[in-house]
Design a protein around this motif. Structure first.
Motif, PDB file in Angstrom:
ATOM      1  N   VAL A 140       1.046  -1.682  -0.053  1.00 51.50           N
ATOM      2  CA  VAL A 140      -0.027  -0.070   0.051  1.00 51.50           C
ATOM      3  C   VAL A 140       0.764   1.056  -0.194  1.00 51.50           C
ATOM      4  O   VAL A 140       0.728   2.443  -0.813  1.00 51.50           O
ATOM      5  N   ALA A 141       1.547   1.040   1.101  1.00 58.00           N
ATOM      6  CA  ALA A 141       3.222   2.516   0.467  1.00 58.00           C
ATOM      7  C   ALA A 141       3.908   2.367  -0.687  1.00 58.00           C
ATOM      8  O   ALA A 141       4.189   3.644  -1.003  1.00 58.00           O
ATOM      9  N   LEU A 142       3.520   1.480  -1.217  1.00 55.76           N
ATOM     10  CA  LEU A 142       4.349   1.328  -2.459  1.00 55.76           C
ATOM     11  C   LEU A 142       3.638   2.093  -3.648  1.00 55.76           C
ATOM     12  O   LEU A 142       3.435   2.820  -4.520  1.00 55.76           O
ATOM     13  N   MET A 143       1.915   1.575  -4.003  1.00 52.18           N
ATOM     14  CA  MET A 143       1.155   2.247  -4.512  1.00 52.18           C
ATOM     15  C   MET A 143       1.096   4.275  -3.855  1.00 52.18           C
ATOM     16  O   MET A 143       0.601   4.296  -5.317  1.00 52.18           O
ATOM     17  N   THR A 144       0.865   3.586  -3.235  1.00 52.38           N
ATOM     18  CA  THR A 144       0.967   5.552  -2.941  1.00 52.38           C
ATOM     19  C   THR A 144       1.908   6.178  -3.594  1.00 52.38           C
ATOM     20  O   THR A 144       1.184   7.877  -3.713  1.00 52.38           O
ATOM     21  N   PHE A 145       3.520   6.011  -3.337  1.00 53.04           N
ATOM     22  CA  PHE A 145       4.540   6.291  -3.243  1.00 53.04           C
ATOM     23  C   PHE A 145       4.074   6.265  -4.778  1.00 53.04           C
ATOM     24  O   PHE A 145       4.865   7.889  -5.470  1.00 53.04           O
ATOM     25  N   ILE A 146       3.924   5.435  -5.935  1.00 49.19           N
ATOM     26  CA  ILE A 146       3.477   5.519  -7.400  1.00 49.19           C
ATOM     27  C   ILE A 146       2.694   7.172  -8.009  1.00 49.19           C
ATOM     28  O   ILE A 146       3.167   7.356  -9.042  1.00 49.19           O
ATOM     29  N   LEU A 147       1.708   6.576  -6.687  1.00 51.13           N
ATOM     30  CA  LEU A 147       0.951   7.469  -7.408  1.00 51.13           C
ATOM     31  C   LEU A 147       1.271   9.130  -6.988  1.00 51.13           C
ATOM     32  O   LEU A 147       1.158   9.940  -7.775  1.00 51.13           O
ATOM     33  N   ILE A 148       1.996   9.021  -5.992  1.00 51.09           N
ATOM     34  CA  ILE A 148       2.252  10.915  -5.674  1.00 51.09           C
ATOM     35  C   ILE A 148       3.367  11.241  -6.428  1.00 51.09           C
ATOM     36  O   ILE A 148       3.471  12.362  -7.366  1.00 51.09           O
TER      37      ILE A 148
END
Length: 342
Positions: free
Chosen positions: A83-91
Motif C-alpha cells: 500500500v505504501a508503494l502504491m501511494t508512492f507511485i501515485l504521488i
C-alpha cells in the motif's frame, strides 16, 4: 466580449465570457467547481466512515492484519508495504504531471509527451495494484467462523499466531450442492460455498487441542506492556485481539453458524462487515476517478503527439487535466490515512 442589453431606461453590459474571474479561464474555473463539489462528496464518505469506525471501535479490523500481501512474496507477512508503494507511485505520478505542465508553459512538446506518458504509466500501475489488493481482500487468507450471534472468530495457536482453516479442518464425507437459479426450488442463486463446512471446521478444531479462538474484541496494551513488547520485538504495536482459553474456545466453536472466507458486502473474515462495505465503496469510487483520469490523460497525450496544442500555442488542456490529477492524488492521501494509518 461583452454584449449590450438595452432596456427602456438603461443600457447594461452583460458578461459575454471575456472576463476571467480570479485570473482563471472559463475551463479552469469549471474544473475548480468540479473539484470542490467532488471534494465535498469524498468528505461525506470519509466522515461516514469515521463515525462508523468510532461506533464499532472495539471490533474494527486492524489494517496491519488485513493488508499484509506483497507480489511474489507468498507467505511472507509484509503489512502495509505494498500500500505504501502504491501511494508512492501515485504521488510520483503527480510530480510528473507538474513537470508536464511546466514543459507546456515552455512550449516543449516532446517533454510534455514524455512526462504525460510517465503519468499514465503511474496511474495504470496504481489502478492495477488496487485491483490486485481487492482480489486478495475478497479471497481472504486464513478464514474465520461467524457465530449465531453474528460475531467473527478466528483461530490461533498457543503463541497467538493465526492459523488457516486449511491447516486443521478435516474433510468429511458430506455432499452439499450450491443452489443456482437453474436447479433451485425458489429460482434464486446462492452465494459461493466455502471450501469447508462448519462441521468440518468443528471436527478439525476438536482434533487439534492446541488451537484457540481469537475474538473480534480489541484490547490496547498498557504502557508497561508496550515497553516490554518494544524490548522483545523492536515493535510498538499497542492493539491486539482477545484470545480465549480452550474451554471458552470450544463453546464459541460449538456456536458456529457460517464459515467465512475473505470479504464481501455481506461477510468479512477480518471483523466488522461495515469495514468491507466502506472499503469497497470508497476505494472503488476513488479507483474509478483514477481510471477516468488515466483515460483523459491518454486522450490529451495523443493530442500532444498530434501537435494540437502547438497549433493553439498553449497547453491549457494539460494544465486542466493536471488539476484533476492532483485532486485525485490528494484524495488518496486522505483515504490512505483513514483506512490504513489511523
Amino acid at each position: 466580449m461583452g454584449a449590450t442589453v438595452t432596456t427602456a431606461n438603461t443600457n447594461e453590459n452583460t458578461w459575454g465570457g471575456g472576463n476571467e474571474p480570479m485570473g482563471a479561464s472559463y475551463g479552469k474555473l469549471m474544473m475548480w467547481f468540479f473539484i470542490v463539489s467532488d471534494a465535498l462528496t469524498f468528505s461525506g464518505f470519509l466522515a461516514a466512515y469515521g463515525f462508523s469506525r468510532f461506533k464499532f471501535i472495539d471490533n474494527w479490523p486492524i489494517a496491519d492484519e488485513v493488508f499484509t500481501h506483497f507480489p511474489f512474496l507468498h507467505g511472507v507477512p509484509a503489512p502495509m508495504y505494498y500500500v505504501a508503494l502504491m501511494t508512492f507511485i501515485l504521488i510520483f505520478s503527480s510530480v510528473t504531471m507538474v513537470l508536464a505542465v511546466d514543459a507546456g508553459h515552455q512550449m516543449k512538446q516532446k517533454k510534455v509527451a514524455f512526462y504525460m506518458l510517465l503519468t499514465i504509466i503511474g496511474g495504470l500501475i496504481f489502478v492495477g495494484s488496487q485491483a490486485w489488493e481487492w482480489k486478495n481482500f475478497i479471497k481472504g487468507e486464513y478464514g474465520a467462523i461467524e457465530t449465531k450471534g453474528g460475531s467473527i472468530i478466528q483461530f490461533v495457536d498457543k503463541t497467538g499466531k493465526r492459523v488457516k482453516l486449511e491447516d486443521f479442518a478435516v474433510v468429511l464425507p458430506e455432499e452439499r450442492e450450491q443452489h443456482k437459479r437453474s436447479n433451485g426450488v425458489w429460482f434464486a442463486d446462492e452465494a459461493t460455498l466455502p471450501t469447508y463446512s462448519v462441521a468440518e471446521v468443528q471436527a478439525g478444531f476438536k482434533a487439534h487441542p492446541d488451537l484457540l479462538v481469537r475474538t473480534e474484541k480489541i484490547y490496547r496494551d498498557t504502557k508497561e506492556d508496550k515497553a516490554n513488547k518494544a524490548l522483545q520485538t523492536g515493535l510498538n504495536k499497542n492493539k491486539h485481539r482477545e484470545i480465549l482459553n480452550r474451554a471458552e474456545s470450544e463453546v464459541m466453536v460449538g456456536n458456529a453458524h457460517l464459515v467465512v472466507e475473505g470479504a464481501n458486502l455481506q461477510r468479512n473474515e477480518y471483523g466488522s462487515k461495515l469495514f468491507a462495505d466502506f472499503f469497497f465503496f470508497i476505494t472503488g469510487f476513488h479507483g474509478f476517478h483514477v481510471f477516468s483520469g488515466v483515460i483523459i490523460n491518454i486522450i490529451i497525450y495523443f493530442n500532444v503527439l498530434l501537435g494540437t496544442y502547438e497549433k493553439r500555442r498553449n497547453y491549457e488542456m494539460v494544465e486542466k487535466v493536471g488539476l484533476y490529477w492532483h485532486f485525485v492524488d490528494l484524495v488518496w492521501v486522505f483515504v490512505f490515512t483513514f483506512f490504513y494509518l489511523v
